[in-house]
Design a protein around this motif. Sequence first.
Motif, PDB file in Angstrom:
ATOM      1  N   GLU A 176      35.879  28.008  20.676  1.00 54.96           N
ATOM      2  CA  GLU A 176      34.884  28.194  20.788  1.00 54.96           C
ATOM      3  C   GLU A 176      35.419  29.557  19.806  1.00 54.96           C
ATOM      4  N   MET A 177      36.780  30.152  20.366  1.00 55.34           N
ATOM      5  CA  MET A 177      36.809  31.164  19.024  1.00 55.34           C
ATOM      6  C   MET A 177      37.069  31.358  17.433  1.00 55.34           C
ATOM      7  N   LYS A 178      37.677  29.641  17.157  1.00 58.05           N
ATOM      8  CA  LYS A 178      37.198  30.000  15.838  1.00 58.05           C
ATOM      9  C   LYS A 178      36.137  29.266  15.587  1.00 58.05           C
ATOM     10  N   ILE A 179      35.029  28.908  16.281  1.00 61.77           N
ATOM     11  CA  ILE A 179      34.264  28.773  16.317  1.00 61.77           C
ATOM     12  C   ILE A 179      32.885  29.541  15.607  1.00 61.77           C
ATOM     13  N   LYS A 180      33.011  31.140  16.360  1.00 64.65           N
ATOM     14  CA  LYS A 180      32.675  32.022  16.410  1.00 64.65           C
ATOM     15  C   LYS A 180      33.298  32.934  15.395  1.00 64.65           C
ATOM     16  N   GLN A 181      34.482  33.019  15.162  1.00 68.82           N
ATOM     17  CA  GLN A 181      34.695  33.096  13.521  1.00 68.82           C
ATOM     18  C   GLN A 181      34.333  33.182  12.714  1.00 68.82           C
TER      19      GLN A 181
END
Length: 513
Positions: free
Chosen positions: A81-86
Amino acid sequence: MNWIFLAVGLVLGAALGLGIYIPLRKRSLNGRKEEIIAKAEADGENIKKEKILQAKEKFLQLKSEHEQAVSEKNAQLKEAEMKIKQQINTNNQVNENLQRKIKENDSLRQSLQAQKENLERKSEAFDKLRAEANKQIEAIAGMSATEAKNLLMENMKAEARTEAQAYINDTMDEARLNAAKEAKRIVINTIQRTATETAIENAVTTFPIENDDIKGRIIGREGRNIRALEAATGVEIVVDDTPDTILLSAFDPVRREVARLALHQLVIDGRIHPARIEEVVTKVKKQLEDEILETGKRTCIDLGIHGMNIELVRMIGRMKYRSSYGQNLLQHSREVANICAIMAAELGLNVKLAKRAGLLHDIGKVSEEEPELPHALLGMRLAEQYKERPEICNAIGAHHEETEMTSVIAPIVLVGDAISGARPGARREVIESYIKRLKGMEDLAAAYPGVTKSYAIQAGRELRVIVGAEEVSDEQAAVLSTDIAQRIQNEMTYPGQVKITVIRETRSVAYAK
Protein backbone atom coordinates in the motif's frame (compact mmCIF):
# COMPACT_ATOMS: atom_id res chain seq x y z
CA MET A 1 -6.17 -107.41 44.25
CA ASN A 2 -4.08 -104.80 45.96
CA TRP A 3 -3.45 -103.25 42.60
CA ILE A 4 -7.11 -102.75 42.02
CA PHE A 5 -7.60 -101.02 45.40
CA LEU A 6 -4.61 -98.88 44.66
CA ALA A 7 -5.98 -97.84 41.29
CA VAL A 8 -9.40 -97.09 42.67
CA GLY A 9 -7.84 -95.00 45.42
CA LEU A 10 -5.85 -92.99 42.93
CA VAL A 11 -8.91 -92.32 40.82
CA LEU A 12 -10.94 -91.21 43.82
CA GLY A 13 -8.09 -88.96 45.01
CA ALA A 14 -7.80 -87.38 41.62
CA ALA A 15 -11.51 -86.75 41.39
CA LEU A 16 -11.55 -85.20 44.86
CA GLY A 17 -8.58 -82.98 44.01
CA LEU A 18 -10.20 -81.75 40.79
CA GLY A 19 -13.40 -80.99 42.61
CA ILE A 20 -11.54 -78.79 45.05
CA TYR A 21 -9.14 -77.15 42.47
CA ILE A 22 -11.69 -76.07 39.87
CA PRO A 23 -13.78 -73.80 42.16
CA LEU A 24 -10.63 -72.27 43.60
CA ARG A 25 -9.31 -71.64 40.07
CA LYS A 26 -12.50 -69.93 39.01
CA ARG A 27 -12.42 -67.60 42.00
CA SER A 28 -8.74 -66.72 41.28
CA LEU A 29 -9.46 -65.97 37.63
CA ASN A 30 -12.42 -63.77 38.41
CA GLY A 31 -10.29 -61.73 40.82
CA ARG A 32 -7.50 -61.22 38.23
CA LYS A 33 -10.05 -60.28 35.61
CA GLU A 34 -11.43 -57.53 37.75
CA GLU A 35 -7.88 -56.25 38.45
CA ILE A 36 -7.03 -56.22 34.73
CA ILE A 37 -10.23 -54.37 33.87
CA ALA A 38 -9.60 -51.80 36.59
CA LYS A 39 -6.02 -51.31 35.42
CA ALA A 40 -7.14 -50.97 31.79
CA GLU A 41 -9.72 -48.36 32.76
CA ALA A 42 -7.08 -46.41 34.69
CA ASP A 43 -4.63 -46.59 31.73
CA GLY A 44 -7.41 -45.45 29.37
CA GLU A 45 -8.09 -42.43 31.54
CA ASN A 46 -4.41 -41.54 31.57
CA ILE A 47 -4.11 -41.90 27.78
CA LYS A 48 -7.26 -39.83 27.29
CA LYS A 49 -5.88 -37.03 29.46
CA GLU A 50 -2.52 -37.16 27.65
CA LYS A 51 -4.17 -36.95 24.21
CA ILE A 52 -6.34 -34.07 25.35
CA LEU A 53 -3.21 -32.21 26.49
CA GLN A 54 -1.45 -32.93 23.19
CA ALA A 55 -4.50 -31.70 21.25
CA LYS A 56 -4.55 -28.49 23.25
CA GLU A 57 -0.82 -27.92 22.63
CA LYS A 58 -1.25 -28.56 18.89
CA PHE A 59 -4.18 -26.17 18.77
CA LEU A 60 -2.18 -23.48 20.51
CA GLN A 61 0.74 -24.03 18.15
CA LEU A 62 -1.47 -23.82 15.05
CA LYS A 63 -3.17 -20.75 16.43
CA SER A 64 0.22 -19.08 16.99
CA GLU A 65 1.39 -19.93 13.47
CA HIS A 66 -1.83 -18.64 11.98
CA GLU A 67 -1.57 -15.39 13.91
CA GLN A 68 2.07 -15.00 12.75
CA ALA A 69 1.09 -15.64 9.08
CA VAL A 70 -1.74 -13.13 9.37
CA SER A 71 0.67 -10.59 10.84
CA GLU A 72 3.17 -11.11 7.98
CA LYS A 73 0.41 -10.82 5.39
CA ASN A 74 -0.83 -7.62 6.98
CA ALA A 75 2.75 -6.25 6.94
CA GLN A 76 3.11 -7.11 3.24
CA LEU A 77 -0.20 -5.48 2.45
CA LYS A 78 0.84 -2.36 4.31
CA GLU A 79 4.18 -2.27 2.47
CA ALA A 80 2.45 -2.73 -0.91
CA GLU A 81 0.00 0.00 0.00
CA MET A 82 2.87 2.37 0.84
CA LYS A 83 4.61 1.60 -2.46
CA ILE A 84 1.40 2.26 -4.37
CA LYS A 85 0.98 5.56 -2.56
CA GLN A 86 4.62 6.49 -3.38
CA GLN A 87 4.11 5.55 -7.03
CA ILE A 88 0.95 7.65 -7.15
CA ASN A 89 2.87 10.57 -5.69
CA THR A 90 5.69 10.05 -8.21
CA ASN A 91 3.23 9.90 -11.10
CA ASN A 92 1.63 13.07 -9.88
CA GLN A 93 5.01 14.77 -9.83
CA VAL A 94 5.79 13.48 -13.34
CA ASN A 95 2.45 14.75 -14.58
CA GLU A 96 3.16 18.12 -13.03
CA ASN A 97 6.61 18.18 -14.68
CA LEU A 98 5.09 17.20 -18.03
CA GLN A 99 2.52 19.92 -17.74
CA ARG A 100 5.26 22.41 -16.95
CA LYS A 101 7.36 21.20 -19.92
CA ILE A 102 4.36 21.45 -22.23
CA LYS A 103 3.80 25.00 -21.14
CA GLU A 104 7.49 25.81 -21.64
CA ASN A 105 7.45 24.19 -25.11
CA ASP A 106 4.39 26.17 -26.08
CA SER A 107 6.10 29.38 -25.08
CA LEU A 108 9.30 28.31 -26.92
CA ARG A 109 7.31 27.38 -30.01
CA GLN A 110 5.67 30.77 -29.99
CA SER A 111 9.11 32.41 -29.65
CA LEU A 112 10.53 30.34 -32.53
CA GLN A 113 7.54 31.14 -34.68
CA ALA A 114 8.11 34.82 -34.05
CA GLN A 115 11.83 34.46 -34.90
CA LYS A 116 10.95 32.52 -38.08
CA GLU A 117 8.55 35.24 -39.21
CA ASN A 118 11.22 37.85 -38.48
CA LEU A 119 13.82 35.88 -40.50
CA GLU A 120 11.41 35.49 -43.40
CA ARG A 121 10.84 39.24 -43.42
CA LYS A 122 14.61 39.85 -43.35
CA SER A 123 15.14 37.25 -46.09
CA GLU A 124 12.62 38.94 -48.33
CA ALA A 125 14.30 42.26 -47.71
CA PHE A 126 17.73 40.69 -48.45
CA ASP A 127 16.45 39.14 -51.69
CA LYS A 128 15.16 42.51 -52.81
CA LEU A 129 18.49 44.16 -51.97
CA ARG A 130 20.45 41.39 -53.75
CA ALA A 131 18.25 41.68 -56.83
CA GLU A 132 18.83 45.42 -56.93
CA ALA A 133 22.61 44.88 -56.44
CA ASN A 134 22.67 42.26 -59.23
CA LYS A 135 20.92 44.69 -61.56
CA GLN A 136 23.46 47.38 -60.78
CA ILE A 137 26.37 44.91 -61.27
CA GLU A 138 24.91 43.69 -64.58
CA ALA A 139 24.57 47.31 -65.72
CA ILE A 140 28.17 48.06 -64.76
CA ALA A 141 29.70 44.76 -66.08
CA GLY A 142 27.69 44.59 -69.26
CA MET A 143 26.71 40.88 -68.78
CA SER A 144 23.86 39.00 -67.14
CA ALA A 145 24.15 37.12 -63.85
CA THR A 146 23.84 33.77 -65.67
CA GLU A 147 26.72 34.64 -67.98
CA ALA A 148 28.86 35.78 -65.07
CA LYS A 149 28.04 32.57 -63.16
CA ASN A 150 28.96 30.39 -66.14
CA LEU A 151 32.22 32.30 -66.63
CA LEU A 152 33.11 31.93 -62.98
CA MET A 153 32.27 28.20 -63.04
CA GLU A 154 34.47 27.64 -66.11
CA ASN A 155 37.36 29.48 -64.50
CA MET A 156 36.96 27.47 -61.30
CA LYS A 157 36.75 24.17 -63.25
CA ALA A 158 39.97 24.96 -65.17
CA GLU A 159 41.75 25.91 -61.96
CA ALA A 160 40.47 22.75 -60.22
CA ARG A 161 41.60 20.56 -63.12
CA THR A 162 45.07 22.11 -63.05
CA GLU A 163 45.39 21.62 -59.30
CA ALA A 164 44.02 18.07 -59.50
CA GLN A 165 46.45 17.13 -62.30
CA ALA A 166 49.36 18.59 -60.35
CA TYR A 167 48.30 16.64 -57.26
CA ILE A 168 47.92 13.45 -59.31
CA ASN A 169 51.38 13.91 -60.85
CA ASP A 170 52.96 14.52 -57.44
CA THR A 171 51.18 11.49 -56.00
CA MET A 172 52.22 9.27 -58.92
CA ASP A 173 55.84 10.43 -58.70
CA GLU A 174 55.89 9.80 -54.96
CA ALA A 175 54.28 6.36 -55.42
CA ARG A 176 56.80 5.41 -58.12
CA LEU A 177 59.69 6.60 -55.96
CA ASN A 178 58.46 4.71 -52.90
CA ALA A 179 57.68 1.59 -54.95
CA ALA A 180 61.13 1.63 -56.54
CA LYS A 181 62.82 2.11 -53.17
CA GLU A 182 60.79 -0.67 -51.56
CA ALA A 183 61.41 -3.05 -54.47
CA LYS A 184 65.15 -2.34 -54.37
CA ARG A 185 65.21 -2.84 -50.61
CA ILE A 186 63.45 -6.20 -50.83
CA VAL A 187 65.62 -7.46 -53.71
CA ILE A 188 68.91 -6.29 -52.14
CA ASN A 189 67.95 -7.74 -48.76
CA THR A 190 67.00 -11.03 -50.44
CA ILE A 191 70.25 -11.27 -52.37
CA GLN A 192 72.33 -10.50 -49.27
CA ARG A 193 70.58 -13.22 -47.28
CA THR A 194 70.87 -15.94 -49.95
CA ALA A 195 74.54 -16.15 -50.88
CA THR A 196 75.36 -19.60 -52.32
CA GLU A 197 78.21 -21.18 -54.18
CA THR A 198 79.02 -20.20 -57.75
CA ALA A 199 78.97 -22.41 -60.82
CA ILE A 200 81.07 -25.55 -60.44
CA GLU A 201 79.64 -28.03 -62.95
CA ASN A 202 81.13 -28.91 -66.33
CA ALA A 203 80.84 -31.65 -68.92
CA VAL A 204 83.96 -33.65 -67.92
CA THR A 205 84.71 -35.72 -64.80
CA THR A 206 88.27 -36.62 -63.88
CA PHE A 207 88.88 -40.12 -62.50
CA PRO A 208 92.25 -40.53 -60.72
CA ILE A 209 94.15 -43.81 -60.85
CA GLU A 210 97.23 -45.00 -58.95
CA ASN A 211 99.36 -45.96 -61.93
CA ASP A 212 99.22 -46.37 -65.69
CA ASP A 213 98.97 -50.17 -65.47
CA ILE A 214 95.33 -49.82 -64.51
CA LYS A 215 94.69 -47.99 -67.80
CA GLY A 216 95.55 -51.17 -69.72
CA ARG A 217 93.22 -53.25 -67.56
CA ILE A 218 90.41 -50.74 -68.09
CA ILE A 219 90.96 -50.79 -71.86
CA GLY A 220 91.13 -54.61 -71.96
CA ARG A 221 92.13 -56.92 -74.74
CA GLU A 222 91.54 -55.17 -78.05
CA GLY A 223 89.53 -52.51 -76.13
CA ARG A 224 86.66 -54.81 -75.16
CA ASN A 225 86.46 -53.58 -71.54
CA ILE A 226 86.31 -49.89 -72.40
CA ARG A 227 83.74 -50.56 -75.15
CA ALA A 228 81.57 -52.52 -72.71
CA LEU A 229 81.85 -49.76 -70.12
CA GLU A 230 80.96 -47.06 -72.65
CA ALA A 231 78.01 -49.11 -73.92
CA ALA A 232 76.70 -49.77 -70.40
CA THR A 233 77.01 -46.18 -69.13
CA GLY A 234 76.63 -44.01 -72.25
CA VAL A 235 79.81 -42.08 -71.34
CA GLU A 236 82.86 -41.46 -73.49
CA ILE A 237 85.97 -42.65 -71.63
CA VAL A 238 89.10 -40.80 -72.71
CA VAL A 239 92.35 -42.64 -71.95
CA ASP A 240 95.28 -40.56 -73.18
CA ASP A 241 98.82 -39.72 -72.14
CA THR A 242 97.68 -37.72 -69.11
CA PRO A 243 99.41 -39.41 -66.16
CA ASP A 244 97.30 -41.07 -63.45
CA THR A 245 94.05 -39.70 -64.90
CA ILE A 246 91.12 -40.90 -66.98
CA LEU A 247 88.52 -38.46 -68.34
CA LEU A 248 84.81 -39.26 -68.37
CA SER A 249 83.03 -37.05 -70.90
CA ALA A 250 79.23 -36.78 -71.20
CA PHE A 251 76.64 -34.03 -71.20
CA ASP A 252 74.47 -35.96 -68.71
CA PRO A 253 75.96 -35.65 -65.17
CA VAL A 254 74.01 -38.72 -64.02
CA ARG A 255 75.73 -40.90 -66.60
CA ARG A 256 79.14 -39.49 -65.65
CA GLU A 257 78.44 -40.23 -61.98
CA VAL A 258 77.38 -43.82 -62.80
CA ALA A 259 80.55 -44.32 -64.82
CA ARG A 260 82.75 -42.83 -62.07
CA LEU A 261 81.24 -45.01 -59.33
CA ALA A 262 81.38 -48.12 -61.53
CA LEU A 263 85.04 -47.49 -62.39
CA HIS A 264 85.82 -46.94 -58.72
CA GLN A 265 84.31 -50.30 -57.73
CA LEU A 266 85.92 -52.14 -60.65
CA VAL A 267 89.36 -50.78 -59.85
CA ILE A 268 89.04 -51.66 -56.16
CA ASP A 269 87.70 -55.15 -56.94
CA GLY A 270 90.34 -55.82 -59.62
CA ARG A 271 88.05 -58.00 -61.75
CA ILE A 272 87.49 -56.04 -64.96
CA HIS A 273 85.75 -57.87 -67.81
CA PRO A 274 82.51 -57.21 -69.77
CA ALA A 275 80.22 -59.41 -67.64
CA ARG A 276 81.54 -57.90 -64.41
CA ILE A 277 81.23 -54.40 -65.89
CA GLU A 278 77.54 -54.89 -66.70
CA GLU A 279 76.89 -56.30 -63.23
CA VAL A 280 78.63 -53.41 -61.47
CA VAL A 281 76.96 -50.74 -63.64
CA THR A 282 73.51 -52.21 -62.89
CA LYS A 283 74.27 -52.24 -59.17
CA VAL A 284 75.62 -48.67 -59.23
CA LYS A 285 72.54 -47.41 -61.07
CA LYS A 286 70.34 -48.86 -58.31
CA GLN A 287 72.53 -47.26 -55.61
CA LEU A 288 72.44 -43.93 -57.41
CA GLU A 289 68.65 -44.02 -57.66
CA ASP A 290 68.48 -44.57 -53.89
CA GLU A 291 70.92 -41.71 -53.35
CA ILE A 292 68.84 -39.46 -55.63
CA LEU A 293 65.70 -40.18 -53.60
CA GLU A 294 67.58 -39.57 -50.34
CA THR A 295 68.91 -36.26 -51.72
CA GLY A 296 65.38 -35.16 -52.60
CA LYS A 297 64.09 -36.06 -49.15
CA ARG A 298 66.96 -34.28 -47.42
CA THR A 299 66.40 -31.17 -49.55
CA CYS A 300 62.70 -31.05 -48.65
CA ILE A 301 63.51 -31.50 -44.95
CA ASP A 302 66.15 -28.76 -45.05
CA LEU A 303 63.66 -26.32 -46.62
CA GLY A 304 60.78 -27.35 -44.34
CA ILE A 305 58.60 -28.65 -47.20
CA HIS A 306 56.29 -31.57 -46.38
CA GLY A 307 53.60 -33.71 -48.01
CA MET A 308 55.15 -33.79 -51.49
CA ASN A 309 54.56 -36.68 -53.88
CA ILE A 310 57.43 -39.19 -53.87
CA GLU A 311 57.94 -38.82 -57.63
CA LEU A 312 58.45 -35.07 -57.26
CA VAL A 313 60.89 -35.76 -54.42
CA ARG A 314 62.83 -38.10 -56.72
CA MET A 315 62.93 -35.42 -59.44
CA ILE A 316 64.28 -32.92 -56.91
CA GLY A 317 67.07 -35.38 -56.13
CA ARG A 318 67.85 -35.72 -59.85
CA MET A 319 68.43 -31.95 -59.97
CA LYS A 320 71.74 -32.56 -58.18
CA TYR A 321 73.06 -34.12 -61.41
CA ARG A 322 71.72 -31.45 -63.79
CA SER A 323 73.17 -28.06 -64.64
CA SER A 324 72.11 -24.98 -66.58
CA TYR A 325 74.88 -22.76 -68.01
CA GLY A 326 77.21 -24.46 -65.56
CA GLN A 327 74.95 -23.66 -62.57
CA ASN A 328 73.97 -26.73 -60.55
CA LEU A 329 70.20 -27.09 -60.88
CA LEU A 330 69.58 -28.25 -57.30
CA GLN A 331 71.62 -25.40 -55.82
CA HIS A 332 69.81 -22.99 -58.14
CA SER A 333 66.38 -24.33 -57.10
CA ARG A 334 67.26 -24.17 -53.39
CA GLU A 335 68.47 -20.61 -53.85
CA VAL A 336 65.27 -19.62 -55.70
CA ALA A 337 63.19 -21.25 -52.94
CA ASN A 338 64.96 -19.20 -50.26
CA ILE A 339 64.72 -16.01 -52.33
CA CYS A 340 60.98 -16.53 -52.86
CA ALA A 341 60.44 -17.24 -49.16
CA ILE A 342 62.22 -14.04 -48.10
CA MET A 343 60.37 -11.89 -50.65
CA ALA A 344 57.02 -13.43 -49.71
CA ALA A 345 57.72 -12.70 -46.04
CA GLU A 346 58.60 -9.09 -46.88
CA LEU A 347 55.36 -8.72 -48.87
CA GLY A 348 53.16 -10.47 -46.29
CA LEU A 349 52.33 -13.46 -48.54
CA ASN A 350 52.29 -17.22 -47.87
CA VAL A 351 55.95 -18.12 -47.26
CA LYS A 352 55.47 -21.90 -47.48
CA LEU A 353 53.73 -21.74 -50.86
CA ALA A 354 56.38 -19.38 -52.26
CA LYS A 355 59.21 -21.63 -51.07
CA ARG A 356 57.51 -24.75 -52.50
CA ALA A 357 56.94 -23.08 -55.88
CA GLY A 358 60.54 -21.81 -55.96
CA LEU A 359 61.93 -25.30 -55.34
CA LEU A 360 59.73 -26.89 -58.05
CA HIS A 361 60.00 -24.14 -60.69
CA ASP A 362 62.59 -26.01 -62.83
CA ILE A 363 61.20 -29.52 -62.23
CA GLY A 364 60.47 -29.83 -65.96
CA LYS A 365 64.22 -29.91 -66.72
CA VAL A 366 64.66 -33.31 -65.03
CA SER A 367 61.61 -35.05 -66.48
CA GLU A 368 62.42 -38.41 -68.04
CA GLU A 369 59.62 -38.00 -70.59
CA GLU A 370 61.23 -35.00 -72.33
CA PRO A 371 58.33 -34.11 -74.62
CA GLU A 372 58.49 -31.20 -77.02
CA LEU A 373 57.36 -28.65 -74.45
CA PRO A 374 59.21 -25.78 -72.75
CA HIS A 375 60.46 -26.89 -69.33
CA ALA A 376 58.20 -24.38 -67.54
CA LEU A 377 55.01 -25.75 -69.12
CA LEU A 378 56.23 -29.33 -68.65
CA GLY A 379 56.90 -28.60 -64.97
CA MET A 380 53.43 -27.13 -64.59
CA ARG A 381 51.92 -30.28 -66.12
CA LEU A 382 53.95 -32.51 -63.79
CA ALA A 383 52.89 -30.47 -60.75
CA GLU A 384 49.24 -30.77 -61.79
CA GLN A 385 49.70 -34.53 -62.32
CA TYR A 386 51.05 -34.96 -58.78
CA LYS A 387 48.26 -32.88 -57.17
CA GLU A 388 50.13 -29.68 -56.30
CA ARG A 389 48.02 -26.61 -55.54
CA PRO A 390 46.82 -24.52 -58.53
CA GLU A 391 48.76 -21.40 -57.49
CA ILE A 392 52.00 -23.42 -57.34
CA CYS A 393 51.32 -24.96 -60.77
CA ASN A 394 50.67 -21.51 -62.24
CA ALA A 395 53.86 -20.10 -60.70
CA ILE A 396 55.90 -22.95 -62.24
CA GLY A 397 54.36 -22.50 -65.69
CA ALA A 398 54.61 -18.69 -65.68
CA HIS A 399 58.18 -18.22 -64.42
CA HIS A 400 59.30 -17.64 -68.04
CA GLU A 401 56.02 -15.87 -68.93
CA GLU A 402 54.95 -18.73 -71.18
CA THR A 403 51.50 -18.74 -69.59
CA GLU A 404 49.37 -16.08 -67.91
CA MET A 405 50.09 -15.34 -64.25
CA THR A 406 46.99 -15.95 -62.12
CA SER A 407 48.53 -16.28 -58.63
CA VAL A 408 50.29 -13.70 -56.47
CA ILE A 409 53.37 -15.90 -55.99
CA ALA A 410 53.97 -16.32 -59.76
CA PRO A 411 55.81 -12.96 -60.16
CA ILE A 412 57.86 -13.72 -57.03
CA VAL A 413 59.07 -17.01 -58.56
CA LEU A 414 59.87 -15.20 -61.84
CA VAL A 415 61.92 -12.56 -60.01
CA GLY A 416 63.62 -15.15 -57.77
CA ASP A 417 64.67 -17.19 -60.80
CA ALA A 418 66.03 -14.08 -62.52
CA ILE A 419 67.97 -13.02 -59.40
CA SER A 420 69.54 -16.45 -58.97
CA GLY A 421 70.43 -16.84 -62.65
CA ALA A 422 71.71 -13.31 -63.24
CA ARG A 423 73.83 -13.14 -60.05
CA PRO A 424 77.52 -12.63 -60.95
CA GLY A 425 79.32 -15.97 -60.96
CA ALA A 426 76.13 -18.00 -60.82
CA ARG A 427 76.30 -19.26 -64.37
CA ARG A 428 79.12 -19.96 -66.79
CA GLU A 429 79.29 -20.26 -70.54
CA VAL A 430 81.98 -21.36 -72.89
CA ILE A 431 84.09 -18.30 -73.71
CA GLU A 432 83.46 -18.55 -77.47
CA SER A 433 79.66 -18.66 -77.14
CA TYR A 434 79.83 -15.93 -74.52
CA ILE A 435 81.78 -13.56 -76.78
CA LYS A 436 79.61 -14.47 -79.74
CA ARG A 437 76.45 -13.67 -77.83
CA LEU A 438 77.76 -10.27 -76.68
CA LYS A 439 78.96 -9.41 -80.18
CA GLY A 440 75.59 -10.43 -81.59
CA MET A 441 73.77 -8.12 -79.19
CA GLU A 442 75.98 -5.16 -80.16
CA ASP A 443 75.60 -5.86 -83.89
CA LEU A 444 71.83 -6.21 -83.55
CA ALA A 445 71.55 -2.77 -81.94
CA ALA A 446 74.04 -1.14 -84.35
CA ALA A 447 71.92 -2.22 -87.33
CA TYR A 448 69.16 0.28 -86.45
CA PRO A 449 69.29 3.69 -88.20
CA GLY A 450 70.46 6.54 -86.01
CA VAL A 451 72.57 4.32 -83.72
CA THR A 452 76.16 5.55 -83.49
CA LYS A 453 77.56 3.11 -80.90
CA SER A 454 76.43 0.12 -78.84
CA TYR A 455 78.07 -1.55 -75.85
CA ALA A 456 77.21 -4.82 -74.07
CA ILE A 457 78.21 -4.46 -70.41
CA GLN A 458 77.79 -6.25 -67.07
CA ALA A 459 78.37 -9.72 -68.54
CA GLY A 460 75.72 -9.16 -71.20
CA ARG A 461 72.96 -8.21 -68.77
CA GLU A 462 72.80 -4.60 -70.08
CA LEU A 463 73.04 -3.14 -73.58
CA ARG A 464 73.72 0.58 -73.89
CA VAL A 465 72.82 2.16 -77.23
CA ILE A 466 74.09 5.65 -78.17
CA VAL A 467 71.95 7.45 -80.80
CA GLY A 468 72.42 10.73 -82.64
CA ALA A 469 70.35 13.58 -81.26
CA GLU A 470 69.73 14.99 -84.78
CA GLU A 471 68.44 11.70 -86.18
CA VAL A 472 66.43 10.24 -83.28
CA SER A 473 63.88 12.12 -81.15
CA ASP A 474 62.96 11.36 -77.53
CA GLU A 475 59.80 9.55 -78.61
CA GLN A 476 61.74 7.52 -81.20
CA ALA A 477 64.34 6.61 -78.55
CA ALA A 478 61.64 5.05 -76.36
CA VAL A 479 60.30 3.08 -79.34
CA LEU A 480 63.86 2.02 -80.28
CA SER A 481 64.57 0.52 -76.83
CA THR A 482 61.35 -1.49 -77.02
CA ASP A 483 62.12 -2.76 -80.53
CA ILE A 484 65.66 -3.84 -79.61
CA ALA A 485 64.40 -5.62 -76.46
CA GLN A 486 61.75 -7.45 -78.52
CA ARG A 487 64.29 -8.60 -81.12
CA ILE A 488 66.77 -9.80 -78.49
CA GLN A 489 64.00 -11.71 -76.74
CA ASN A 490 62.84 -13.37 -79.96
CA GLU A 491 66.18 -14.03 -81.69
CA MET A 492 68.73 -14.68 -78.93
CA THR A 493 69.23 -17.13 -76.04
CA TYR A 494 70.60 -15.75 -72.77
CA PRO A 495 70.34 -16.34 -69.01
CA GLY A 496 68.38 -13.94 -66.79
CA GLN A 497 67.30 -10.71 -68.44
CA VAL A 498 68.91 -7.98 -70.56
CA LYS A 499 68.37 -4.27 -69.86
CA ILE A 500 68.39 -2.01 -72.97
CA THR A 501 69.29 1.63 -72.31
CA VAL A 502 69.05 4.12 -75.22
CA ILE A 503 71.06 7.32 -74.62
CA ARG A 504 70.33 10.48 -76.62
CA GLU A 505 72.19 13.67 -75.88
CA THR A 506 72.92 17.01 -77.58
CA ARG A 507 76.38 18.54 -77.26
CA SER A 508 77.29 22.10 -78.26
CA VAL A 509 81.03 22.80 -78.49
CA ALA A 510 82.68 26.19 -78.95
CA TYR A 511 86.28 27.33 -78.60
CA ALA A 512 87.50 30.63 -77.18
CA LYS A 513 90.70 31.89 -78.81
